[in-house]
Scaffold this motif. Structure first.
Motif, mmCIF file in Angstrom:
data_model
loop_
_atom_site.group_PDB
_atom_site.id
_atom_site.type_symbol
_atom_site.label_atom_id
_atom_site.label_comp_id
_atom_site.label_asym_id
_atom_site.label_seq_id
_atom_site.Cartn_x
_atom_site.Cartn_y
_atom_site.Cartn_z
ATOM 1 N N GLY A 174 0.559 -1.253 -0.119
ATOM 2 C CA GLY A 174 -0.100 -0.141 -0.067
ATOM 3 C C GLY A 174 0.799 1.161 0.204
ATOM 4 O O GLY A 174 0.807 2.171 -1.000
ATOM 5 N N LYS A 187 -8.247 -3.190 0.467
ATOM 6 C CA LYS A 187 -7.517 -2.093 0.687
ATOM 7 C C LYS A 187 -6.772 -1.292 0.335
ATOM 8 O O LYS A 187 -6.687 -0.138 -0.188
ATOM 9 N N ARG A 238 -7.568 1.694 -2.119
ATOM 10 C CA ARG A 238 -5.904 2.926 -2.028
ATOM 11 C C ARG A 238 -5.771 2.963 -3.418
ATOM 12 O O ARG A 238 -5.311 4.740 -3.801
#
Ligand SMILES: *Cc1c(COP(=O)(O)O)cnc(C)c1O
Length: 228
Positions: free
Chosen positions: A84, A104, A108
């Motif tokens: 990430g 996630k 992002r």
């Protein structure tokens, strides 16, 4: 030093077109992603001069280092697990981010793409074999995952990708590759969407993957040679 790359590239391209023909597919349906990870810019230039325009890297640091030194008509695919905190340069540099392996990360990438006012092409990595060591959503979670990817405004979902498990026989490989294809077909029906791309197949198994419907083969060793 890297003169051999042209021959190896041509050999791979020939084999791709032969397998495609054998199973009644048009060779233009299969894109070759030359996986240049760990190899220097000079090696990539050899492949570029032999006509190759799509390259794959699995480390953001390598993309950051290589992209500015190479012609800008190259399309870069980010192919491995993407952390990430490294997603921003990937969104900046990669035409396709192939291994979106969590909700996630998907959110992002959407946010980063929106900040840059671009639409990021992605594939969702699906863990078809269910191996615990592999990244990617399992098959059962993949419907919610795909549904979200189709809704996010700065994401263009192009298809699915998978990594086959190591050291399994041809029968097991076929199960994984056909499993990804079937899942793609089911998702397309359920959401009335088009997911044209199936990224599956590497140096050791790309011919089987093409027989099972692959549209993107990610090939490193067979083109560039063994990595250290
Ligand atoms: C390294 C890598 C490849 C290429 O593997 P080869 O066996 O060298 O062809 C393909 N896909 C991913 C995600 C990789 O990390």
């Amino acid at each position: 030093m890297y003169k051999y790359i042209k021959d190896q590239l041509e050999d791979v391209k020939l084999r791709i077109s032969q397998v495609a023909k054998r199973v009644g597919r048009d060779e233009s349906e299969v894109k070759l992603i030359a996986v240049s990870k760990t190899f220097p810019v000079e090696a990539i230039v050899e492949a570029y001069n032999a006509g190759q325009r799509i390259f794959g890297e699995n480390k953001v640091q390598e993309l950051v280092h290589k992209v500015p030194q190479l012609p800008d008509d190259i399309q870069w695919h980010h192919i491995g697990h993407l952390q990430g905190n490294k997603a921003a340069p990937a969104v900046e540099l990669a035409t396709v981010i192939e291994a979106i392996d969590s909700v996630k990360l998907l959110n992002r990438v959407n946010r980063l793409a929106s900040e840059r006012d671009v639409v990021q092409k992605v594939l969702l990595e699906i863990n078809i074999s269910g191996e615990e060591s592999k990244f990617g959503e399992g098959e059962s979670a993949s419907f919610d995952f795909a549904s979200l990817a189709l809704e996010l405004p700065n994401i263009k979902l192009e298809g699915l990708m998978t990594m086959a498990p190591f050291g399994v026989d041809e029968c097991e490989l076929r199960k994984v590759f056909s499993g990804l294809r079937e899942l793609r077909n089911t998702i397309e029906k359920r959401f009335d969407a088009k997911l044209p791309e199936l990224s599956m197949g590497m140096s050791s198994d790309y011919e089987i993957a093409i027989e099972e419907g692959s549209t993107m083969v990610r090939i490193g060793t067979a083109i560039f040679g063994k990595r250290d």
